[in-house]
Design a protein around this motif. Sequence first.
Motif, mmCIF file in Angstrom:
data_model
loop_
_atom_site.group_PDB
_atom_site.id
_atom_site.type_symbol
_atom_site.label_atom_id
_atom_site.label_comp_id
_atom_site.label_asym_id
_atom_site.label_seq_id
_atom_site.Cartn_x
_atom_site.Cartn_y
_atom_site.Cartn_z
ATOM 1 N N LYS A 76 45.115 42.567 36.522
ATOM 2 C CA LYS A 76 46.468 42.967 36.907
ATOM 3 C C LYS A 76 46.366 44.299 37.640
ATOM 4 C CE LYS A 76 49.053 40.653 33.216
ATOM 5 N NZ LYS A 76 49.980 40.840 32.070
ATOM 6 N N LYS A 77 46.980 44.332 38.794
ATOM 7 C CA LYS A 77 46.889 45.541 39.621
ATOM 8 C C LYS A 77 48.210 46.291 39.625
ATOM 9 C CE LYS A 77 43.687 42.979 42.508
ATOM 10 N NZ LYS A 77 43.486 42.294 43.794
ATOM 11 N N ILE A 78 48.090 47.596 39.413
ATOM 12 C CA ILE A 78 49.262 48.475 39.447
ATOM 13 C C ILE A 78 49.081 49.447 40.602
ATOM 14 C CG2 ILE A 78 50.597 50.214 38.195
ATOM 15 C CD1 ILE A 78 49.607 48.930 35.600
ATOM 16 N N ILE A 79 50.093 49.527 41.448
ATOM 17 C CA ILE A 79 50.020 50.436 42.590
ATOM 18 C C ILE A 79 50.578 51.792 42.167
ATOM 19 C CG2 ILE A 79 50.784 50.863 44.952
ATOM 20 C CD1 ILE A 79 51.071 47.807 45.209
ATOM 21 N N VAL B 67 40.319 51.997 36.238
ATOM 22 C CA VAL B 67 40.521 50.967 35.218
ATOM 23 C C VAL B 67 41.340 51.565 34.089
ATOM 24 C CG1 VAL B 67 39.434 49.419 33.566
ATOM 25 C CG2 VAL B 67 38.368 49.801 35.800
ATOM 26 N N LYS B 68 42.564 51.068 33.921
ATOM 27 C CA LYS B 68 43.425 51.558 32.849
ATOM 28 C C LYS B 68 43.101 50.863 31.538
ATOM 29 C CE LYS B 68 48.295 52.283 31.684
ATOM 30 N NZ LYS B 68 49.709 52.074 32.123
ATOM 31 N N PRO C 23 41.158 35.192 26.943
ATOM 32 C CA PRO C 23 40.727 36.339 27.747
ATOM 33 C C PRO C 23 41.782 37.443 27.729
ATOM 34 C CG PRO C 23 41.521 34.578 29.162
ATOM 35 C CD PRO C 23 41.526 34.034 27.756
ATOM 36 N N LYS C 24 41.333 38.651 27.923
ATOM 37 C CA LYS C 24 42.251 39.794 27.988
ATOM 38 C C LYS C 24 42.224 40.351 29.404
ATOM 39 C CE LYS C 24 43.012 44.453 26.186
ATOM 40 N NZ LYS C 24 42.455 45.543 25.350
ATOM 41 N N ASP C 25 43.398 40.433 30.020
ATOM 42 C CA ASP C 25 43.468 40.899 31.403
ATOM 43 C C ASP C 25 43.024 42.354 31.533
ATOM 44 O OD1 ASP C 25 44.413 38.485 32.201
ATOM 45 O OD2 ASP C 25 46.520 39.072 32.280
ATOM 46 N N GLU C 26 42.392 42.624 32.646
ATOM 47 C CA GLU C 26 42.070 44.008 32.991
ATOM 48 C C GLU C 26 43.266 44.590 33.746
ATOM 49 O OE1 GLU C 26 38.255 45.907 35.112
ATOM 50 O OE2 GLU C 26 39.556 44.812 36.474
ATOM 51 N N VAL C 27 43.543 45.831 33.493
ATOM 52 C CA VAL C 27 44.608 46.527 34.217
ATOM 53 C C VAL C 27 43.945 47.541 35.130
ATOM 54 C CG1 VAL C 27 46.673 47.951 34.053
ATOM 55 C CG2 VAL C 27 46.224 46.191 32.324
ATOM 56 N N ARG D 268 27.478 41.246 40.641
ATOM 57 C CA ARG D 268 27.396 40.629 39.320
ATOM 58 C C ARG D 268 28.782 40.222 38.856
ATOM 59 N NH1 ARG D 268 27.260 46.061 38.722
ATOM 60 N NH2 ARG D 268 28.689 46.973 37.203
ATOM 61 N N SER D 269 28.828 39.281 37.943
ATOM 62 C CA SER D 269 30.094 38.811 37.414
ATOM 63 C C SER D 269 30.828 39.959 36.716
ATOM 64 C CB SER D 269 29.855 37.666 36.432
ATOM 65 O OG SER D 269 31.075 37.138 35.978
ATOM 66 N N GLY D 270 32.135 40.074 36.962
ATOM 67 C CA GLY D 270 32.943 41.135 36.372
ATOM 68 C C GLY D 270 33.103 42.349 37.272
ATOM 69 N N GLN D 271 32.329 42.432 38.341
ATOM 70 C CA GLN D 271 32.360 43.601 39.225
ATOM 71 C C GLN D 271 33.554 43.515 40.179
ATOM 72 O OE1 GLN D 271 28.661 44.087 41.300
ATOM 73 N NE2 GLN D 271 29.410 45.748 42.612
ATOM 74 N N TYR D 272 34.218 44.648 40.415
ATOM 75 C CA TYR D 272 35.320 44.701 41.382
ATOM 76 C C TYR D 272 34.735 44.984 42.762
ATOM 77 C CZ TYR D 272 39.706 45.675 43.679
ATOM 78 O OH TYR D 272 40.765 45.622 44.543
#
Length: 438
Positions: free
Chosen positions: A250-253, A264-265, A300-304, A395-399
């Motif tokens: 989830k992206k917050i501007i 990463v929040k 799964p738990k979303d990343e913020v 790698r998997s998980g990388q932004y």
Amino acid sequence: MHLRGKVSYLGILVGILVAISCIYIDISKNSFYLVTANHEIVGIVKGSKALNEVLDSIKKTDGEAFLKFLSYKKVKPTRNFISQRELEKNIREKLSLKSKVYSIRINGEEVVKVRNYEDYKNIIEGLKKYYYPKVGGNIKVLSYNIKEKIDVVEILDYYKNTVDVDDAIQKIVDGKMIVSEYEVKEGDTIWNIALDNDVSIEDIRLVNPELNIDKIKIGQKIKIVKKKPYVNVEIVAMVSSSECIPYDTKKIIDKNLKKGIQKVKEKGQNGVAYVEKKIVVLNDDVVEEDIVLNKIVKQPKDEVLVLGAKKDLYVAFNGFIRPSRGVVTSRFGYRWGRMHEGVDIAASTGTPIYAAASGRVIFAGWKSGYGKCVIINHGNGYQTVYGHASRIYVRSGQYINKGERIAAVGSTGRSTGPHLHFEVRKNGIPQNPLKYIK
């Protein structure tokens, strides 16, 4: 009295002769013979009958002349004797004569010859093991089926014309060479010719040494040589495994953050699902896959993710960049009777592959059919797929930021030459990438 005495003596004599004959037969059956071929011992056999039958067999198939190379003599009884079949086998091998071997025929065509029937049975089992499903998880094979008819026939041939079990399996798997000719048509490239005929450009070059693959002409004849396997092994299996459920982002501007900064929040966590599926494998390819059970063990738990003010945060129409330089050689749509769910961009091995848009890598590794593959989740239901890479840099998980190098062009997986297979998916449904990339 005198006549009765003669009859009595005659009866005794006949009895003695019968007894002697029985003793002779018994001795003959229990005699042991040491046999040599070219002055080398090939074995000890029990009984003159067994010895004579071996000599008659050799005489029948190879002529009387070879008997002069054989000699035998009686020896004391021993436990170290061999069977009649083994003796004949040893003699034939020592004198380089034709022997009883087994011809393996597939759909009536002889493919290989082996020395014994046991080899044939091991080859059948070996073919099944060769195509054992190469997928992760616990596998329970339900059935094996070789679609072709396989027969085995006992024949006479030289041992030098036989092969061992491993070589026989490899020959059957490799198949036979099929030669055809292709006539170049308007609009053809060497790339699409290779794709349409399921061969590599290098294969075309090898069998057409005079051909300039960069300057093919309409009407030109190109020889196509490819292998066709002798057998098709169908395996039905149940596969159970714990599979990762990638977390979303989830992206917050935050307009107060400098453009391009990201923080990463809340860290994301992948979920876990227990999956059972029934698969059908034909040779090396999974041709059917039905999910029988899909149970979520851990959600799964979303990343913020907090991003600095930036217009191009989410993917929209025309929001992707071209992922690699090169020529589009195969477009989105039906190809060879099946759906081609992306586009192919031909380029040299090692050519950089870039992220078409910013997002989170949800897969980076080997994927059946795709070879080395990267999948990026961009949010809003969009994902992009990058297949057949030679190297992966993420790698998997990388932004990943838009335009960042993620891999290099290659020809891994089911590929006929170096290229990037690029897909755009929206809510899991393949889209035509050429509607999105600039």
